[in-house]
Scaffold this active site. Structure first.
Site, PDB file in Angstrom:
ATOM      1  N   ILE A 143       0.861  -1.178   0.000  1.00  0.00           N
ATOM      2  CA  ILE A 143       0.000   0.000   0.000  1.00  0.00           C
ATOM      3  C   ILE A 143       0.898   1.228   0.000  1.00  0.00           C
ATOM      4  O   ILE A 143       2.033   1.168   0.458  1.00  0.00           O
ATOM      5  CB  ILE A 143      -0.997   0.016   1.188  1.00  0.00           C
ATOM      6  CG1 ILE A 143      -0.282  -0.131   2.526  1.00  0.00           C
ATOM      7  CG2 ILE A 143      -2.036  -1.070   1.031  1.00  0.00           C
ATOM      8  CD1 ILE A 143      -1.241  -0.109   3.716  1.00  0.00           C
ATOM      9  N   ASP A 144       0.392   2.303  -0.549  1.00  0.00           N
ATOM     10  CA  ASP A 144       1.201   3.504  -0.719  1.00  0.00           C
ATOM     11  C   ASP A 144       1.773   4.009   0.605  1.00  0.00           C
ATOM     12  O   ASP A 144       1.195   3.778   1.675  1.00  0.00           O
ATOM     13  CB  ASP A 144       0.359   4.626  -1.336  1.00  0.00           C
ATOM     14  CG  ASP A 144      -0.126   4.310  -2.729  1.00  0.00           C
ATOM     15  OD1 ASP A 144       0.512   3.473  -3.401  1.00  0.00           O
ATOM     16  OD2 ASP A 144      -1.149   4.886  -3.144  1.00  0.00           O
ATOM     17  N   LYS A 145       2.871   4.712   0.509  1.00  0.00           N
ATOM     18  CA  LYS A 145       3.506   5.312   1.679  1.00  0.00           C
ATOM     19  C   LYS A 145       2.502   6.078   2.532  1.00  0.00           C
ATOM     20  O   LYS A 145       2.462   5.934   3.759  1.00  0.00           O
ATOM     21  CB  LYS A 145       4.631   6.252   1.222  1.00  0.00           C
ATOM     22  CG  LYS A 145       5.237   7.094   2.347  1.00  0.00           C
ATOM     23  CD  LYS A 145       6.232   8.102   1.800  1.00  0.00           C
ATOM     24  CE  LYS A 145       6.746   9.010   2.916  1.00  0.00           C
ATOM     25  NZ  LYS A 145       7.679  10.038   2.384  1.00  0.00           N
ATOM     26  N   THR A 147      -0.747   5.894   2.586  1.00  0.00           N
ATOM     27  CA  THR A 147      -1.979   5.171   2.898  1.00  0.00           C
ATOM     28  C   THR A 147      -1.718   4.337   4.144  1.00  0.00           C
ATOM     29  O   THR A 147      -0.665   3.711   4.267  1.00  0.00           O
ATOM     30  CB  THR A 147      -2.394   4.253   1.734  1.00  0.00           C
ATOM     31  OG1 THR A 147      -2.633   5.055   0.578  1.00  0.00           O
ATOM     32  CG2 THR A 147      -3.650   3.466   2.070  1.00  0.00           C
ATOM     33  N   ARG A 243      -7.389   5.470  -6.010  1.00  0.00           N
ATOM     34  CA  ARG A 243      -7.160   6.895  -6.262  1.00  0.00           C
ATOM     35  C   ARG A 243      -7.542   7.274  -7.693  1.00  0.00           C
ATOM     36  O   ARG A 243      -8.219   8.287  -7.925  1.00  0.00           O
ATOM     37  CB  ARG A 243      -5.696   7.236  -5.965  1.00  0.00           C
ATOM     38  CG  ARG A 243      -5.312   7.001  -4.502  1.00  0.00           C
ATOM     39  CD  ARG A 243      -3.805   6.988  -4.290  1.00  0.00           C
ATOM     40  NE  ARG A 243      -3.197   8.277  -4.565  1.00  0.00           N
ATOM     41  CZ  ARG A 243      -1.870   8.479  -4.564  1.00  0.00           C
ATOM     42  NH1 ARG A 243      -1.035   7.472  -4.340  1.00  0.00           N
ATOM     43  NH2 ARG A 243      -1.393   9.676  -4.812  1.00  0.00           N
TER      44      ARG A 243
END
Length: 302
Positions: A143-145, A147, A243
């Site tokens: 998962i994104d930094k 998030t 997103r």
């Protein structure tokens, strides 16, 4: 026994008589994946009743005893670092983390340390049996930094293979909570739009014909002034999927610096909620335990 090598005695089950040797040994040795055993057989690390075996496709005789020489896992290239982790679940096979926002998952250019991998190497030291012969956590999804939320990582080769298979089959239950700009016209919907790197800006993901299939099921949870809290269930798991898909509906994530809304009203909303980032949280993670075969489900409120 040679130093740095562990000998595993494995008896082939009668029900596995006639199977390929790599498959039969994988059935008998739950800590090693079939791919790992295939490599060990090919390297001459497996001995049976008639001596050394190097053919993974050789038919296994039911009831026969084999010895597997497994080299101790080599140290991971990355440094183990003591970084606080919120551990939701852990056993000898896997670990589930509620990742804090701001923590990069995997070392890469610009983030060579201080990542979730570095933290897991410290937290799990001594309990990583080796992924492909290396003492490292098996990262099967990211998962994104910026998030937050739930992630699972494997501690053993077999668990890594089993989790990866479920992610590939899209059988994992992954649900995100997101705050999006505006008010959707309907209370739920589906976005089925392929994603790939943007041909205009390679740092961004875009809906691109011929890209990888990506499907997001979304539903409204509640209104928030001129924004809306939605739940997004991922049928697939592509980079930046929530997103980009929500932005494609005209309802980008509040606080998203790349695809989203940075309006003053939304900045004030984020401050009220104590957010300093995109409003996206991995709220639910469900899967079948890759070794014990029981269903596991975890939820994280934010």
């Amino acid at each position: 026994m040679n130093p740095g090598v562990s000998i595993i005695e494995a008896r082939i089950a009668d029900s596995a008589d006639g199977w390929r040797l790599d498959r039969a040994l994988a059935d008998a040795v739950p800590t090693l994946s079939r791919e790992r055993l295939k490599a060990l057989i090919s390297s001459g690390a497996v001995t049976g009743p008639q001596g050394q075996v190097r053919d993974p496709a050789k038919k296994a005789p039911g009831g026969a005893l084999f010895s597997v020489a497994v080299p101790d896992p080599t140290p991971a290239h990355n440094e183990a670092q003591e970084i606080p982790l919120n551990v939701v679940f852990e056993d000898e096979n896997l670990i589930v983390i509620d990742k804090q926002a701001g923590l990069v998952v995997h070392p890469a250019a610009g983030n060579l340390d201080g990542t979730l991998v570095n933290a897991l190497l410290h937290h799990c030291q001594g309990s990583l049996s080796g992924i492909g012969g290396v003492a490292r956590p098996g990262i099967v999804h990211r998962i994104d930094k910026d998030t937050s939320g739930l992630m699972v990582a494997a501690k053993t080769d077999r668990a890594h293979e089993g989790l990866a298979r479920q992610f590939k089959a899209h059988s994992i239950d992954r649900r995100y909570k997101a705050i999006v700009s505006g008010k959707p016209r309907t209370v739920q919907g589906v976005v089925d739009a392929p994603l790939a790197r943007s041909p205009v800006n390679r740092k961004k993901v875009a809906i691109v014909k011929g890209g990888k299939r990506a499907v997001t099921h979304w539903r409204v949870v509640r209104d928030l002034l001129d924004a809306t809290l939605v739940e997004c269930r991922l049928e697939t798991g592509r980079t930046h999927q929530v997103r980009v898909h929500m932005a494609s509906l005209g309802h980008p994530l509040v606080g998203d610096p790349v695809y989203g809304s940075t309006r003053k009203a939304h900045r004030e909303l984020l401050e009220t909620l104590n957010f300093r980032r995109q409003a996206l949280h991995a709220a639910r993670l469900g899967f079948i335990h890759p070794i014990k075969s029981n269903a596991l489900a975890f939820e994280s409120e934010k």
